[in-house]
Each structure stands twice: as C-alpha cells, then as structure tokens.
Design a protein around this motif. Sequence first.
Motif, PDB file in Angstrom:
ATOM      1  N   ALA A 147       3.406   3.679 -11.308  1.00 25.54           N
ATOM      2  CA  ALA A 147       2.585   4.789 -10.830  1.00 25.54           C
ATOM      3  C   ALA A 147       2.031   5.574 -12.015  1.00 25.54           C
ATOM      4  CB  ALA A 147       3.411   5.714  -9.952  1.00 25.54           C
ATOM      5  N   TYR A 148       0.725   5.845 -11.970  1.00 29.41           N
ATOM      6  CA  TYR A 148       0.074   6.680 -12.985  1.00 29.41           C
ATOM      7  C   TYR A 148      -0.614   7.840 -12.286  1.00 29.41           C
ATOM      8  CZ  TYR A 148      -3.332   8.324 -16.417  1.00 29.41           C
ATOM      9  OH  TYR A 148      -4.071   9.108 -17.254  1.00 29.41           O
ATOM     10  N   ASP A 149      -0.210   9.052 -12.629  1.00 30.19           N
ATOM     11  CA  ASP A 149      -0.831  10.253 -12.073  1.00 30.19           C
ATOM     12  C   ASP A 149      -1.962  10.680 -12.993  1.00 30.19           C
ATOM     13  OD1 ASP A 149       0.938  10.422  -9.886  1.00 30.19           O
ATOM     14  OD2 ASP A 149       2.446  11.417 -11.123  1.00 30.19           O
ATOM     15  N   ASP A 150      -3.180  10.397 -12.581  1.00 27.56           N
ATOM     16  CA  ASP A 150      -4.358  10.743 -13.381  1.00 27.56           C
ATOM     17  C   ASP A 150      -4.529  12.263 -13.381  1.00 27.56           C
ATOM     18  OD1 ASP A 150      -6.783  10.985 -14.633  1.00 27.56           O
ATOM     19  OD2 ASP A 150      -7.931   9.924 -13.099  1.00 27.56           O
ATOM     20  N   PRO A 151      -4.446  12.908 -14.538  1.00 29.47           N
ATOM     21  CA  PRO A 151      -4.570  14.367 -14.560  1.00 29.47           C
ATOM     22  C   PRO A 151      -5.937  14.859 -14.115  1.00 29.47           C
ATOM     23  CG  PRO A 151      -4.578  13.479 -16.791  1.00 29.47           C
ATOM     24  CD  PRO A 151      -4.235  12.351 -15.891  1.00 29.47           C
ATOM     25  N   ALA A 152      -6.927  13.965 -14.117  1.00 27.60           N
ATOM     26  CA  ALA A 152      -8.267  14.357 -13.710  1.00 27.60           C
ATOM     27  C   ALA A 152      -8.633  13.804 -12.332  1.00 27.60           C
ATOM     28  CB  ALA A 152      -9.291  13.872 -14.747  1.00 27.60           C
ATOM     29  N   GLY A 153      -7.636  13.245 -11.613  1.00 27.37           N
ATOM     30  CA  GLY A 153      -7.961  12.635 -10.328  1.00 27.37           C
ATOM     31  C   GLY A 153      -6.715  12.386  -9.509  1.00 27.37           C
ATOM     32  N   HIS A 154      -6.649  11.213  -8.873  1.00 27.85           N
ATOM     33  CA  HIS A 154      -5.556  10.877  -7.973  1.00 27.85           C
ATOM     34  C   HIS A 154      -4.573   9.908  -8.644  1.00 27.85           C
ATOM     35  CE1 HIS A 154      -7.720   7.100  -7.493  1.00 27.85           C
ATOM     36  NE2 HIS A 154      -8.807   7.801  -7.221  1.00 27.85           N
ATOM     37  N   THR A 155      -3.545   9.556  -7.918  1.00 28.56           N
ATOM     38  CA  THR A 155      -2.545   8.613  -8.410  1.00 28.56           C
ATOM     39  C   THR A 155      -3.048   7.178  -8.288  1.00 28.56           C
ATOM     40  OG1 THR A 155      -0.758  10.114  -7.766  1.00 28.56           O
ATOM     41  CG2 THR A 155      -0.163   7.812  -8.106  1.00 28.56           C
ATOM     42  N   HIS A 156      -2.621   6.349  -9.220  1.00 26.62           N
ATOM     43  CA  HIS A 156      -2.921   4.918  -9.214  1.00 26.62           C
ATOM     44  C   HIS A 156      -1.594   4.167  -9.223  1.00 26.62           C
ATOM     45  CE1 HIS A 156      -7.243   5.462 -10.336  1.00 26.62           C
ATOM     46  NE2 HIS A 156      -6.748   6.627 -10.715  1.00 26.62           N
ATOM     47  N   LEU A 157      -1.467   3.157  -8.347  1.00 23.71           N
ATOM     48  CA  LEU A 157      -0.249   2.356  -8.243  1.00 23.71           C
ATOM     49  C   LEU A 157      -0.553   0.888  -8.480  1.00 23.71           C
ATOM     50  CD1 LEU A 157       1.254   3.747  -4.887  1.00 23.71           C
ATOM     51  CD2 LEU A 157       1.857   4.472  -7.206  1.00 23.71           C
ATOM     52  N   TRP A 158       0.284   0.234  -9.261  1.00 19.81           N
ATOM     53  CA  TRP A 158       0.232  -1.226  -9.400  1.00 19.81           C
ATOM     54  C   TRP A 158       1.440  -1.762  -8.642  1.00 19.81           C
ATOM     55  CZ3 TRP A 158      -1.445   2.273 -12.855  1.00 19.81           C
ATOM     56  CH2 TRP A 158      -2.769   2.122 -13.288  1.00 19.81           C
ATOM     57  N   THR A 159       1.185  -2.495  -7.569  1.00 20.03           N
ATOM     58  CA  THR A 159       2.228  -2.770  -6.577  1.00 20.03           C
ATOM     59  C   THR A 159       2.769  -4.192  -6.605  1.00 20.03           C
ATOM     60  OG1 THR A 159       0.530  -3.227  -4.892  1.00 20.03           O
ATOM     61  CG2 THR A 159       1.397  -0.970  -5.021  1.00 20.03           C
ATOM     62  N   GLY A 160       2.321  -5.045  -7.526  1.00 18.25           N
ATOM     63  CA  GLY A 160       2.804  -6.417  -7.546  1.00 18.25           C
ATOM     64  C   GLY A 160       2.592  -7.071  -6.196  1.00 18.25           C
ATOM     65  N   ASP A 161       3.623  -7.753  -5.700  1.00 17.57           N
ATOM     66  CA  ASP A 161       3.531  -8.380  -4.383  1.00 17.57           C
ATOM     67  C   ASP A 161       4.306  -7.601  -3.327  1.00 17.57           C
ATOM     68  OD1 ASP A 161       1.998 -10.326  -5.519  1.00 17.57           O
ATOM     69  OD2 ASP A 161       3.392 -11.977  -5.182  1.00 17.57           O
ATOM     70  N   SER A 162       4.568  -6.317  -3.578  1.00 18.72           N
ATOM     71  CA  SER A 162       5.297  -5.501  -2.602  1.00 18.72           C
ATOM     72  C   SER A 162       4.380  -4.864  -1.574  1.00 18.72           C
ATOM     73  CB  SER A 162       6.109  -4.413  -3.321  1.00 18.72           C
ATOM     74  OG  SER A 162       7.163  -4.983  -4.071  1.00 18.72           O
ATOM     75  N   LEU A 163       3.134  -4.586  -1.941  1.00 18.01           N
ATOM     76  CA  LEU A 163       2.194  -3.941  -1.020  1.00 18.01           C
ATOM     77  C   LEU A 163       0.796  -4.482  -1.264  1.00 18.01           C
ATOM     78  CD1 LEU A 163       1.491  -1.756   1.097  1.00 18.01           C
ATOM     79  CD2 LEU A 163       1.180  -0.165  -0.820  1.00 18.01           C
ATOM     80  N   PHE A 164       0.156  -4.873  -0.153  1.00 17.71           N
ATOM     81  CA  PHE A 164      -1.215  -5.371  -0.161  1.00 17.71           C
ATOM     82  C   PHE A 164      -2.037  -4.622   0.890  1.00 17.71           C
ATOM     83  CE2 PHE A 164       1.433  -8.995  -1.391  1.00 17.71           C
ATOM     84  CZ  PHE A 164       0.769  -9.467  -2.509  1.00 17.71           C
ATOM     85  N   PRO A 165      -3.363  -4.695   0.809  1.00 24.10           N
ATOM     86  CA  PRO A 165      -4.162  -4.285   1.958  1.00 24.10           C
ATOM     87  C   PRO A 165      -3.755  -5.147   3.161  1.00 24.10           C
ATOM     88  CG  PRO A 165      -5.552  -4.612   0.036  1.00 24.10           C
ATOM     89  CD  PRO A 165      -4.194  -5.158  -0.319  1.00 24.10           C
ATOM     90  N   GLY A 166      -3.283  -4.515   4.218  1.00 18.80           N
ATOM     91  CA  GLY A 166      -2.906  -5.264   5.408  1.00 18.80           C
ATOM     92  C   GLY A 166      -1.432  -5.529   5.579  1.00 18.80           C
ATOM     93  N   GLY A 167      -0.598  -5.116   4.626  1.00 13.68           N
ATOM     94  CA  GLY A 167       0.830  -5.307   4.842  1.00 13.68           C
ATOM     95  C   GLY A 167       1.648  -5.348   3.580  1.00 13.68           C
ATOM     96  N   VAL A 168       2.960  -5.430   3.792  1.00  7.68           N
ATOM     97  CA  VAL A 168       3.885  -5.571   2.661  1.00  7.68           C
ATOM     98  C   VAL A 168       3.984  -7.042   2.279  1.00  7.68           C
ATOM     99  CG1 VAL A 168       5.184  -3.515   3.271  1.00  7.68           C
ATOM    100  CG2 VAL A 168       5.900  -5.729   4.185  1.00  7.68           C
ATOM    101  N   GLY A 169       4.688  -7.308   1.191  1.00  6.04           N
ATOM    102  CA  GLY A 169       4.818  -8.676   0.700  1.00  6.04           C
ATOM    103  C   GLY A 169       5.689  -9.542   1.584  1.00  6.04           C
ATOM    104  N   ASN A 170       5.621 -10.826   1.331  1.00  8.59           N
ATOM    105  CA  ASN A 170       6.361 -11.817   2.101  1.00  8.59           C
ATOM    106  C   ASN A 170       7.860 -11.740   1.767  1.00  8.59           C
ATOM    107  OD1 ASN A 170       7.116 -14.060   3.591  1.00  8.59           O
ATOM    108  ND2 ASN A 170       5.587 -15.414   2.674  1.00  8.59           N
ATOM    109  N   THR A 171       8.691 -11.769   2.809  1.00  7.77           N
ATOM    110  CA  THR A 171      10.135 -11.865   2.602  1.00  7.77           C
ATOM    111  C   THR A 171      10.686 -13.162   3.187  1.00  7.77           C
ATOM    112  OG1 THR A 171      10.473 -10.465   4.560  1.00  7.77           O
ATOM    113  CG2 THR A 171      10.536  -9.381   2.411  1.00  7.77           C
TER     114      THR A 171
END
Length: 224
Positions: A147-171
């Motif tokens: 997680a990166y909290d942009d001091p001039a904007g919103h938070t940015h997350l790099w989620t690997g394969d844990s979260l995608f558009p449309g759902g969480v990762g495969n288990t």
Amino acid sequence: MTSYDGAVTPGGPAAVRELERLRITKLAVDEKMANNAYLLRCTETGEQLLIDAADDAPRILELVGDGGLATVVTTHQHWDHHRALADVVAATGAQVVVGEPDAAAVMEQTGVAVDRTVSDGDEVRVGACTLRVVRVTGHTPGSIVLAYDDPAGHTHLWTGDSLFPGGVGNTFGDADAFATLIDDVEEKIFGVYDDDTWFYPGHGADSTLGAERPHLAAWRERGW
C-alpha cells in the motif's frame, strides 16, 4: 499528468502513471499467463523497486535502465510471479523481499536467496516513498499486498493474486483458504481503504475499491 488506464498486453508497450513522488510503470509479460510486473521509481531520489519479476528479464531490465534496482518484492510463491527473479537479481544486485511464510518456497523454486521477509505492518521503502505491507492469507500462506498513500492523492495497492476486478484470488476449492482470503480482503483492504483507492493486480486490468465493494457479498457466496 500522463493518462493512465492500466491496460497493457504481453508484448505491448508498458503503461506509465506519474504521481507527485512516484512513477509507476506497468508491464505485461508472457502471452499465456499475462502476468503484470510493476516498476516503481521515487521521483525525488531515482531509487527503483520492482513488484514481481514475473517473466521476460530482458524487458524488465530494459525498463530498469541505468537507474539501478534496489529491491524486488515477490507478492507470493507461485511460479509465474518469479520466473525472471534470478536473472533480474543477478543483473542488478537488488534486495529480494518476500512474505515470510512464502520465502522458503520462493528460494527453493528460484535458487535466489531472500534477503528480507515481511508481514503485516512492515514497511518497504523505495527512495523517499514508503510502501506498507498488508498480509492477505489464502491464495498462498504468505501472500502480501503493498500500500502506498499518495500525499497528493489517494491510496494505491499492489494486490498480487489476492484481489482482482471481479473477485478474490483462486483458492483451488479449499473452503478454509477461501474463507481466510475473503475475510482478510474484506477486513484488511475494504475495511481500511477508501473507495477511491486504486489497485493493481498480478494479472489483467486495474480497478478501484469503490467499483468492487458492492460485490463483496456475492464473492463470498460464490466462493472459489
């Protein structure tokens, strides 16, 4: 600022997003797996960090250029996220960072020593910018989100394969692992970060938490 929509394809050009203090370069590699690799560059110091040396070391090293690479973070142990790790580290001397429960598997699969293991609440720096580690268990035991909290904007997350558009990762049909994953994603990501938070997954397109939040109950019911 440069227009950015997160749309990249294997073999195609990288996409660049310019924040006030951080430049984000997104590259898709391997036509079959279509992994994303992300190069982060601190605009103040020029220091660079790579998230997932997934494949195609020559392309990744071309993006790194002459600026050097301080750190490679591997989001989780699955083979498709670290195929280029050995070559990238050999060329750059970058420090290797992995979520603690996945570290042994990454070392065994790649032959690369892990320099630092991380878990919930740890910090990884790229120059003057700080990335906070969020451990999200389920897709693998040691999967991490940055997680990166942009001091001039919103938070940015790099989620690997844990979260995608449309759902969480495969288990992979493991009901207990799915329950852990959906709980962690709901509590540690959606329960903490605002709707304008932008996330960058390990494959495919980006999204925002606001776009995905209405579907959490359906994801939980659907399972995976």
